[in-house]
Scaffold this motif. Structure first.
Motif, mmCIF file in Angstrom:
data_model
loop_
_atom_site.group_PDB
_atom_site.id
_atom_site.type_symbol
_atom_site.label_atom_id
_atom_site.label_comp_id
_atom_site.label_asym_id
_atom_site.label_seq_id
_atom_site.Cartn_x
_atom_site.Cartn_y
_atom_site.Cartn_z
ATOM 1 N N GLY A 273 42.040 27.037 41.606
ATOM 2 C CA GLY A 273 42.986 27.472 40.578
ATOM 3 C C GLY A 273 42.376 28.309 39.477
ATOM 4 N N GLY A 274 41.053 28.458 39.474
ATOM 5 C CA GLY A 274 40.395 29.227 38.416
ATOM 6 C C GLY A 274 40.549 30.725 38.620
ATOM 7 N N VAL A 275 40.551 31.478 37.512
ATOM 8 C CA VAL A 275 40.659 32.940 37.568
ATOM 9 C C VAL A 275 39.699 33.535 36.551
ATOM 10 N N LEU A 276 38.884 34.478 36.993
ATOM 11 C CA LEU A 276 37.980 35.202 36.112
ATOM 12 C C LEU A 276 38.561 36.590 35.907
ATOM 13 N N ALA A 277 39.180 36.809 34.748
ATOM 14 C CA ALA A 277 39.846 38.088 34.466
ATOM 15 C C ALA A 277 38.962 38.936 33.572
ATOM 16 N N SER A 278 38.933 40.233 33.837
ATOM 17 C CA SER A 278 38.082 41.147 33.073
ATOM 18 C C SER A 278 38.858 42.385 32.634
ATOM 19 N N GLU A 279 38.530 42.859 31.453
ATOM 20 C CA GLU A 279 39.069 44.125 30.983
ATOM 21 C C GLU A 279 38.315 45.258 31.686
ATOM 22 N N PRO A 280 38.847 46.493 31.640
ATOM 23 C CA PRO A 280 38.162 47.605 32.308
ATOM 24 C C PRO A 280 36.758 47.823 31.749
ATOM 25 N N HIS A 281 35.802 48.091 32.640
ATOM 26 C CA HIS A 281 34.455 48.473 32.237
ATOM 27 C C HIS A 281 34.433 49.997 32.079
ATOM 28 N N GLU A 282 33.265 50.551 31.841
ATOM 29 C CA GLU A 282 33.168 51.996 31.648
ATOM 30 C C GLU A 282 33.609 52.739 32.912
ATOM 31 N N ALA A 283 34.097 53.976 32.715
ATOM 32 C CA ALA A 283 34.624 54.761 33.828
ATOM 33 C C ALA A 283 33.587 54.902 34.936
ATOM 34 N N GLY A 284 34.028 54.663 36.167
ATOM 35 C CA GLY A 284 33.143 54.816 37.315
ATOM 36 C C GLY A 284 32.443 53.551 37.760
ATOM 37 N N THR A 285 32.611 52.451 37.017
ATOM 38 C CA THR A 285 31.958 51.194 37.386
ATOM 39 C C THR A 285 32.597 50.610 38.645
ATOM 40 N N GLN A 286 31.770 50.139 39.559
ATOM 41 C CA GLN A 286 32.235 49.520 40.802
ATOM 42 C C GLN A 286 31.709 48.090 40.884
ATOM 43 N N GLU A 287 32.490 47.209 41.515
ATOM 44 C CA GLU A 287 32.037 45.852 41.781
ATOM 45 C C GLU A 287 32.100 45.581 43.277
ATOM 46 N N HIS A 288 31.172 44.731 43.736
ATOM 47 C CA HIS A 288 31.100 44.342 45.138
ATOM 48 C C HIS A 288 31.045 42.819 45.168
ATOM 49 N N LEU A 289 32.029 42.214 45.775
ATOM 50 C CA LEU A 289 32.142 40.758 45.789
ATOM 51 C C LEU A 289 32.034 40.256 47.227
ATOM 52 N N SER A 290 31.014 39.453 47.509
ATOM 53 C CA SER A 290 30.817 38.876 48.848
ATOM 54 C C SER A 290 31.034 37.373 48.768
ATOM 55 N N VAL A 291 32.044 36.883 49.472
ATOM 56 C CA VAL A 291 32.383 35.462 49.425
ATOM 57 C C VAL A 291 31.410 34.668 50.289
ATOM 58 N N LEU A 292 30.778 33.676 49.678
ATOM 59 C CA LEU A 292 29.797 32.837 50.374
ATOM 60 C C LEU A 292 30.429 31.553 50.910
ATOM 61 N N THR A 293 31.307 30.952 50.108
ATOM 62 C CA THR A 293 32.016 29.746 50.546
ATOM 63 C C THR A 293 33.443 29.786 50.012
ATOM 64 N N GLY A 294 34.364 29.160 50.756
ATOM 65 C CA GLY A 294 35.750 29.101 50.311
ATOM 66 C C GLY A 294 36.459 30.436 50.467
ATOM 67 N N SER A 295 37.487 30.635 49.662
ATOM 68 C CA SER A 295 38.260 31.881 49.690
ATOM 69 C C SER A 295 38.534 32.336 48.264
ATOM 70 N N MET A 296 38.755 33.645 48.098
ATOM 71 C CA MET A 296 39.017 34.202 46.782
ATOM 72 C C MET A 296 40.066 35.304 46.894
ATOM 73 N N THR A 297 40.691 35.602 45.787
ATOM 74 C CA THR A 297 41.568 36.766 45.708
ATOM 75 C C THR A 297 40.940 37.738 44.717
ATOM 76 N N VAL A 298 41.100 39.030 44.992
ATOM 77 C CA VAL A 298 40.592 40.068 44.094
ATOM 78 C C VAL A 298 41.746 40.981 43.729
ATOM 79 N N ARG A 299 41.918 41.219 42.445
ATOM 80 C CA ARG A 299 42.935 42.156 41.973
ATOM 81 C C ARG A 299 42.256 43.260 41.183
ATOM 82 N N SER A 300 42.520 44.493 41.537
ATOM 83 C CA SER A 300 41.989 45.655 40.819
ATOM 84 C C SER A 300 43.129 46.624 40.617
ATOM 85 N N GLY A 301 43.481 46.846 39.356
ATOM 86 C CA GLY A 301 44.646 47.670 39.077
ATOM 87 C C GLY A 301 45.880 47.009 39.659
#
Length: 203
Positions: A134-162
């Protein structure tokens, strides 16, 4: 994640693990010849809270740390690095678990362990992310051009971008723009963990 970086969190920096937030804050404030009153006005943090943080009587949330870092003109990672020694590096450096800085969200459902070295902050950063059900880690926009790469190790996650959202299972990796509002959540019934890499423009 320089997280305007993953945003909220309480940072329970243990006494034996770096860094000492209170002394770092005091050193930065004094080096810029700022009074508690002036820093309070700049950061929007009460003078009494600043005093408690400097005396290590209060654990500031990540939101407070970000306001202080912005008011002092430094990144969160640089802020946390203040006052740490820079000895000559051996051929192999081992960082024990207790010495790895960790940030927790106010509801304690999200934890980020800062795995990347301080000298790469603002260019290339990586974290171990743990999210309770049930936890959510929400973030405001970073500087233009910033990319994130998320690799799930255990369990499941949802990712929202824009306006886009994807569900990830164990072993999946999501790559997405982090220069828009974004969030990582755990819709499952068990703890989910992932490796989160933040790549800044120009890296």
């Amino acid at each position: 994640m320089t997280m305007s970086q993953p945003s909220p969190s309480k940072t329970p920096m243990t006494a034996e693990g770096p860094p000492a937030v209170g002394s770092a804050l005091q050193a930065l404030r004094q080096s810029q010849q700022l009074s508690l009153d002036e820093l309070s006005r700049r950061a929007g943090v009460s003078k009494s809270m600043l005093s408690q943080i400097e005396r290590n009587l209060a654990n500031p949330t990540v939101a407070v740390l970000w306001r202080l870092a912005n008011a002092l003109g430094v990144s969160l990672t640089d802020f946390l690095a203040q006052g740490t020694a820079a000895p000559q590096a051996p051929a192999i450096t081992v960082v024990p678990p207790h010495a790895t800085p960790a940030l927790k969200s106010p509801d304690t459902r999200c934890e980020l362990r800062i795995l990347g070295p301080i000298d790469m902050a603002g260019r290339f950063e990586w974290y171990e992310l743990s999210i309770q059900p049930g936890g959510v880690l929400a973030s405001e926009p970073h500087e233009a051009g910033t990319q994130e790469h998320l690799s799930v190790l255990t369990g499941s996650m949802t990712v929202r971008s824009g306006g886009d959202e994807k569900k990830l299972k164990h072993g999946d990796t999501a790559r997405y723009g982090a220069d828009v509002a974004h969030a990582i959540g755990n819709p499952g019934k068990s703890v989910a963990t992932a490796l989160l890499v933040v790549v800044h423009p120009g890296t």
